[in-house]
Design a protein around this motif. Structure first.
Motif, PDB file in Angstrom:
ATOM      1  N   GLU A 194       0.266   4.144  -2.896  1.00 51.67           N
ATOM      2  CA  GLU A 194      -0.088   5.422  -2.445  1.00 51.67           C
ATOM      3  C   GLU A 194       0.801   6.532  -2.460  1.00 51.67           C
TER       4      GLU A 194
ATOM      5  N   ARG B 114     -10.744  -3.364  -0.399  1.00 50.75           N
ATOM      6  CA  ARG B 114     -11.432  -2.663  -1.644  1.00 50.75           C
ATOM      7  C   ARG B 114     -11.942  -1.217  -1.590  1.00 50.75           C
ATOM      8  N   ARG B 115     -12.199  -1.174  -0.193  1.00 51.06           N
ATOM      9  CA  ARG B 115     -12.590   0.364   0.048  1.00 51.06           C
ATOM     10  C   ARG B 115     -11.718   1.467   0.140  1.00 51.06           C
ATOM     11  N   TYR B 116     -10.524   1.004   0.261  1.00 52.30           N
ATOM     12  CA  TYR B 116      -9.329   1.859   0.432  1.00 52.30           C
ATOM     13  C   TYR B 116      -9.303   2.917  -0.969  1.00 52.30           C
ATOM     14  N   SER B 117      -9.613   2.338  -1.944  1.00 55.14           N
ATOM     15  CA  SER B 117      -9.606   3.076  -3.409  1.00 55.14           C
ATOM     16  C   SER B 117     -10.836   2.781  -4.061  1.00 55.14           C
ATOM     17  N   GLU B 118     -10.934   3.822  -4.850  1.00 48.32           N
ATOM     18  CA  GLU B 118     -12.213   3.821  -5.749  1.00 48.32           C
ATOM     19  C   GLU B 118     -12.020   2.814  -6.795  1.00 48.32           C
ATOM     20  N   ARG B 119     -10.641   2.445  -6.827  1.00 44.14           N
ATOM     21  CA  ARG B 119     -10.708   1.209  -8.102  1.00 44.14           C
ATOM     22  C   ARG B 119     -10.934  -0.194  -7.495  1.00 44.14           C
TER      23      ARG B 119
ATOM     24  N   GLN C 289       0.883  -1.087  -0.241  1.00 45.94           N
ATOM     25  CA  GLN C 289      -0.083   0.041  -0.009  1.00 45.94           C
ATOM     26  C   GLN C 289       0.982   1.084  -0.012  1.00 45.94           C
TER      27      GLN C 289
ATOM     28  N   TYR D 211      -7.565  -2.328  -7.340  1.00 45.03           N
ATOM     29  CA  TYR D 211      -6.577  -1.925  -6.398  1.00 45.03           C
ATOM     30  C   TYR D 211      -5.898  -3.229  -5.748  1.00 45.03           C
TER      31      TYR D 211
ATOM     32  N   GLY E  23      -1.511   8.168   1.603  1.00 42.02           N
ATOM     33  CA  GLY E  23      -2.803   9.043   1.222  1.00 42.02           C
ATOM     34  C   GLY E  23      -3.839   9.065   2.019  1.00 42.02           C
TER      35      GLY E  23
END
Length: 304
Positions: free
Chosen positions: A172, A262-267, A168, A271, A189
């Motif tokens: 990030e 999965r919710r750490y990034s919009e991807r 990460q 991601y 981030g």
């Protein structure tokens, strides 16, 4: 490269001859003027790119005091493999040091909870539990620690697999070269709505005024990231799976826990797949079993 300070543990008075012979330096501090000097320090410690890639049982305690303002420019002029190796080695040591701090908290927590199950605990132990519960956002100051809250606290106070921290951090911070990494030692981030947050060039108006949190040192950034995963509602799935792995006696690994972020990034899934690919491609799985050596901390301080 300059060796600035060599501190020794304890004071000279009242020491026996044997104690003086056994006296160990508490930490070393090097001032460096280029990334090459940092590489030289790591290589001299046996913490080379080759040794890291092959896997090590233990790694040295290295703390980078800040990310050099030169790093983003230097990184453009060196081989990608060398850039990544230096970033990973420095972040790995910080990751294990931050995890070690959490592991100490967890050990004390479990000891107190075991004592509590058999009878009363001391006032100091009770106050320590409350402070820990506030830190991990289980209760607010003055809140009541119920049995359910204590179970939640036990779930939150735990380490993050080092391989996942490195993956990460690499994504990030663009391997430590992002503007936020260089200006504020920000590796993960993490958002901030405070007045001193680092403002991105393009803000989303619907989110109001926000920015990225800055940190005094890269290690502080790692500490804040771990606390974020251990407390934020978005990462409940991460904590649930980690607790389940603990209960089943299975190892905590970055590969196993990455899908919960999965919710750490919009991807989303893309991601997660990138995190797992970084772990595999850089052979980071061994870090989840590694430990820090028993030698003093070595501080590396870029001159700017």
């Amino acid at each position: 490269m300059t060796l600035l300070l060599l501190f020794f543990a304890g004071c000279e008075s009242r020491k026996t001859a044997q104690e003086k012979r056994n006296q160990e330096p508490r930490f070393l501090r090097y001032k460096v003027t280029s990334y090459r000097q940092t590489v030289q320090i790591l290589d001299n410690l046996g913490y080379s790119a080759e040794a890291f890639r092959k896997g090590m049982t233990s790694i040295p305690r290295i703390e980078l005091t800040r990310i050099s303002s030169r790093w983003a420019d230097e990184a453009r002029d060196i081989p990608v493999s060398e850039k990544k190796s230096l970033f990973l080695r420095l972040l790995a040591s910080g990751a294990l040091m931050a995890d070690e701090e959490v592991a100490r908290e967890r050990k004390k927590l479990l000891s107190i909870l075991e004592k509590l199950a058999k009878g009363p605990i001391s006032r100091n132990e009770s106050e320590w539990l409350r402070r820990l519960a506030v830190k991990y956002k289980v209760i607010k100051p003055g809140g009541i620690l119920t049995p359910d809250k204590l179970e939640e606290l036990k779930k939150r106070v735990d380490i993050v697999p080092p391989s996942l921290i490195l993956a990460q951090g690499a994504v990030e911070s663009a391997w430590g070269t992002s503007r936020f990494a260089v200006e504020g030692n920000a590796l993960f981030g993490q958002w901030s709505f405070s007045d001193d947050a680092m403002t991105p060039k393009e803000q989303r108006k619907e989110l109001g005024h926000y920015g990225l949190a800055s940190f005094k040192t890269p290690l502080d950034s790692i500490r804040a990231y771990i606390l974020n995963l251990d407390t934020h509602p978005a990462y409940r799935e991460f904590r649930d799976l980690r607790a389940r792995l603990r209960a089943e006696g299975r190892p905590l690994t970055g590969i196993a826990l990455a899908p919960t972020l999965r919710r750490y990034s919009e991807r989303g899934e893309a991601y997660v797949e990138e995190l797992r690919q970084i772990i595999r491609a850089n052979r980071l799985q061994w870090l989840d079993r590694a430990r820090l050596d028993d030698n003093p901390v070595i501080y590396i301080h870029p001159d700017r």
